[in-house]
Write a protein that holds these residues in place. Structure first.
Motif, mmCIF file in Angstrom:
data_model
loop_
_atom_site.group_PDB
_atom_site.id
_atom_site.type_symbol
_atom_site.label_atom_id
_atom_site.label_comp_id
_atom_site.label_asym_id
_atom_site.label_seq_id
_atom_site.Cartn_x
_atom_site.Cartn_y
_atom_site.Cartn_z
ATOM 1 N N GLY A 24 16.923 5.389 8.187
ATOM 2 C CA GLY A 24 15.553 5.501 8.660
ATOM 3 C C GLY A 24 14.830 6.513 7.792
ATOM 4 N N LEU A 25 13.810 7.164 8.346
ATOM 5 C CA LEU A 25 13.124 8.188 7.570
ATOM 6 C C LEU A 25 13.994 9.418 7.384
ATOM 7 C CD1 LEU A 25 9.455 8.004 8.898
ATOM 8 C CD2 LEU A 25 10.358 7.173 6.731
ATOM 9 N N VAL A 26 14.884 9.677 8.362
ATOM 10 C CA VAL A 26 15.684 10.902 8.383
ATOM 11 C C VAL A 26 17.166 10.552 8.418
ATOM 12 C CG1 VAL A 26 16.179 13.001 9.723
ATOM 13 C CG2 VAL A 26 13.843 12.103 9.630
ATOM 14 N N SER A 27 17.990 11.376 7.763
ATOM 15 C CA SER A 27 19.435 11.349 7.951
ATOM 16 C C SER A 27 19.725 12.496 8.908
ATOM 17 C CB SER A 27 20.157 11.547 6.614
ATOM 18 O OG SER A 27 21.551 11.580 6.791
ATOM 19 N N PRO A 28 19.856 12.241 10.217
ATOM 20 C CA PRO A 28 19.821 13.295 11.227
ATOM 21 C C PRO A 28 20.773 14.461 11.021
ATOM 22 C CG PRO A 28 19.636 11.169 12.271
ATOM 23 C CD PRO A 28 19.957 10.910 10.823
ATOM 24 N N SER A 29 21.937 14.229 10.431
ATOM 25 C CA SER A 29 22.895 15.319 10.226
ATOM 26 C C SER A 29 22.878 15.838 8.801
ATOM 27 C CB SER A 29 24.307 14.844 10.568
ATOM 28 O OG SER A 29 24.378 14.433 11.912
ATOM 29 N N GLY A 30 21.932 15.359 7.989
ATOM 30 C CA GLY A 30 21.898 15.738 6.591
ATOM 31 C C GLY A 30 20.489 15.840 6.055
ATOM 32 N N THR A 31 20.298 15.336 4.826
ATOM 33 C CA THR A 31 19.007 15.428 4.162
ATOM 34 C C THR A 31 18.656 14.101 3.502
ATOM 35 O OG1 THR A 31 19.964 16.161 2.049
ATOM 36 C CG2 THR A 31 19.365 17.886 3.639
ATOM 37 N N VAL A 32 17.364 13.921 3.242
ATOM 38 C CA VAL A 32 16.874 12.765 2.495
ATOM 39 C C VAL A 32 15.862 13.272 1.476
ATOM 40 C CG1 VAL A 32 15.593 10.580 2.575
ATOM 41 C CG2 VAL A 32 17.145 11.172 4.440
ATOM 42 N N CYS A 33 16.062 12.893 0.222
ATOM 43 C CA CYS A 33 15.056 13.112 -0.810
ATOM 44 C C CYS A 33 14.376 11.767 -1.032
ATOM 45 C CB CYS A 33 15.692 13.623 -2.097
ATOM 46 S SG CYS A 33 14.511 13.848 -3.445
ATOM 47 N N ARG A 34 13.049 11.719 -0.818
ATOM 48 C CA ARG A 34 12.322 10.447 -0.912
ATOM 49 C C ARG A 34 11.063 10.649 -1.744
ATOM 50 N NH1 ARG A 34 12.323 9.298 4.063
ATOM 51 N NH2 ARG A 34 13.809 7.572 4.043
ATOM 52 N N SER A 70 0.821 -1.216 0.000
ATOM 53 C CA SER A 70 0.000 0.000 0.000
ATOM 54 C C SER A 70 0.855 1.266 0.000
ATOM 55 C CB SER A 70 -0.950 0.018 1.203
ATOM 56 O OG SER A 70 -0.233 0.127 2.413
ATOM 57 N N LEU A 71 2.173 1.089 0.108
ATOM 58 C CA LEU A 71 3.095 2.219 0.174
ATOM 59 C C LEU A 71 4.382 1.816 -0.518
ATOM 60 C CD1 LEU A 71 3.225 5.017 1.743
ATOM 61 C CD2 LEU A 71 4.488 3.775 3.481
ATOM 62 N N ARG A 72 4.969 2.726 -1.339
ATOM 63 C CA ARG A 72 6.233 2.459 -2.029
ATOM 64 C C ARG A 72 7.185 3.619 -1.793
ATOM 65 N NH1 ARG A 72 6.242 0.920 -7.967
ATOM 66 N NH2 ARG A 72 5.946 3.151 -8.194
ATOM 67 N N PHE A 73 8.450 3.305 -1.476
ATOM 68 C CA PHE A 73 9.492 4.307 -1.252
ATOM 69 C C PHE A 73 10.568 4.196 -2.321
ATOM 70 C CE2 PHE A 73 9.539 4.990 3.692
ATOM 71 C CZ PHE A 73 8.241 5.458 3.631
ATOM 72 N N ASN A 74 11.087 5.345 -2.755
ATOM 73 C CA ASN A 74 12.317 5.412 -3.527
ATOM 74 C C ASN A 74 13.133 6.554 -2.939
ATOM 75 O OD1 ASN A 74 13.882 6.944 -5.821
ATOM 76 N ND2 ASN A 74 13.763 4.806 -6.443
ATOM 77 N N VAL A 75 14.427 6.333 -2.739
ATOM 78 C CA VAL A 75 15.295 7.367 -2.166
ATOM 79 C C VAL A 75 16.312 7.771 -3.233
ATOM 80 C CG1 VAL A 75 16.904 7.967 -0.318
ATOM 81 C CG2 VAL A 75 14.982 6.432 0.149
ATOM 82 N N PRO A 76 16.028 8.847 -4.005
ATOM 83 C CA PRO A 76 16.975 9.274 -5.040
ATOM 84 C C PRO A 76 18.317 9.738 -4.492
ATOM 85 C CG PRO A 76 14.806 10.207 -5.448
ATOM 86 C CD PRO A 76 14.768 9.596 -4.081
ATOM 87 N N PHE A 77 18.303 10.411 -3.309
ATOM 88 C CA PHE A 77 19.582 10.908 -2.794
ATOM 89 C C PHE A 77 19.463 11.250 -1.315
ATOM 90 C CE2 PHE A 77 23.506 13.535 -2.835
ATOM 91 C CZ PHE A 77 24.309 12.669 -3.552
ATOM 92 N N ILE A 100 5.791 17.595 -1.320
ATOM 93 C CA ILE A 100 5.170 18.173 -2.506
ATOM 94 C C ILE A 100 4.361 17.095 -3.217
ATOM 95 C CG2 ILE A 100 5.594 19.397 -4.681
ATOM 96 C CD1 ILE A 100 8.448 20.022 -3.421
ATOM 97 N N VAL A 101 3.098 17.388 -3.493
ATOM 98 C CA VAL A 101 2.236 16.437 -4.190
ATOM 99 C C VAL A 101 2.524 16.524 -5.688
ATOM 100 C CG1 VAL A 101 -0.132 15.677 -4.621
ATOM 101 C CG2 VAL A 101 0.453 16.745 -2.421
ATOM 102 N N VAL A 104 6.870 13.836 -3.277
ATOM 103 C CA VAL A 104 8.305 13.861 -3.053
ATOM 104 C C VAL A 104 8.532 14.626 -1.755
ATOM 105 C CG1 VAL A 104 8.716 15.940 -4.466
ATOM 106 C CG2 VAL A 104 10.585 14.345 -4.031
ATOM 107 N N PHE A 105 9.387 14.078 -0.905
ATOM 108 C CA PHE A 105 9.701 14.686 0.387
ATOM 109 C C PHE A 105 11.188 15.008 0.443
ATOM 110 C CE2 PHE A 105 6.013 12.032 1.214
ATOM 111 C CZ PHE A 105 5.214 12.827 2.026
#
Length: 198
Positions: free
Chosen positions: A83-93, A48-55, A118-119, A163-164
């Motif tokens: 995890g959901l967050v890279s605490p000292s950096g950023t995640v584009c998901r 029911s949910l799909r993730f992709n992490v470009p960077f 962003i939708v 995209v988050f």
């Protein structure tokens, strides 16, 4: 993230793949394409949910010299510890949300981060723990500031894509209470840990 446990009848993704393009420099300092990679998604919650992490980045500001950031991203993904967050950096998901059965709730959760959501396709309900709800349509932006929230795709037939960009933040203090990451009862997504803890 949905708490739906039964298989969704509409969980065949209808959204197209995309290509991630990373740029870099040649020895003369001229911009070139480092790589072009077609997206692959990891499914959660029975599809029911799909993730992709470009960077991702593991520090802020990012270190781009010598493509250090690219190496750090590849190492973090290979470690399996993101995890959901890279605490000292950023995640584009990029997250695809399947159509959910009427009345199905998402997972109420909080990240220790500042998130821009962003939708890109479809629409999404953003629920807060106060019970407040806003319907976001294509092009709308949610700025999540360490708040408890959940996402629900209100369509019975169409997938939604968002995209988050998540940026690790300092611990959030409200009154005398420190609000930390909360991932609810799900067990598929790992807690966020700092790169120095890996």
């Amino acid at each position: 993230m949905s708490s739906l446990s039964s298989h969704n009848p509409h969980n065949t993704p209808t959204l197209p793949n995309f290509t991630r393009y990373i740029t870099t420099h040649d020895a003369n300092g001229t911009a070139i394409i480092h790589s072009a990679t077609e997206s692959t998604f990891r499914e959660y919650d029975s599809g029911s949910l799909r993730f992709n992490v470009p960077f991702t980045t593991s520090q802020f500001p990012a270190e781009l010299s010598g493509d250090a950031d690219i190496s750090a991203h590849e190492s973090l993904l290979a470690s399996g510890n993101l995890g959901l967050v890279s605490p000292s950096g950023t995640v584009c998901r990029v997250v695809d949300f399947a159509p959910l059965k009427s009345g199905t709730k998402g997972l109420m959760h909080r990240t220790q981060s500042l998130d821009y959501g962003i939708v890109l396709e479809g629409s999404i309900e953003m629920w807060l723990d106060s019970g407040e709800m806003k319907l976001l349509k294509k092009g709308d932006i949610a700025v999540q500031r360490g708040t408890m929230h959940e996402w629900r795709n209100p369509s019975e037939t169409e997938w939604t894509r968002m995209v988050f960009v998540l940026q690790g933040s300092k611990p959030l203090v409200v009154g005398d209470k420190v609000l930390k990451e909360e991932l609810g009862t799900q067990t598929e997504i790992k807690p966020s840990v700092s790169a120095s803890s890996l």
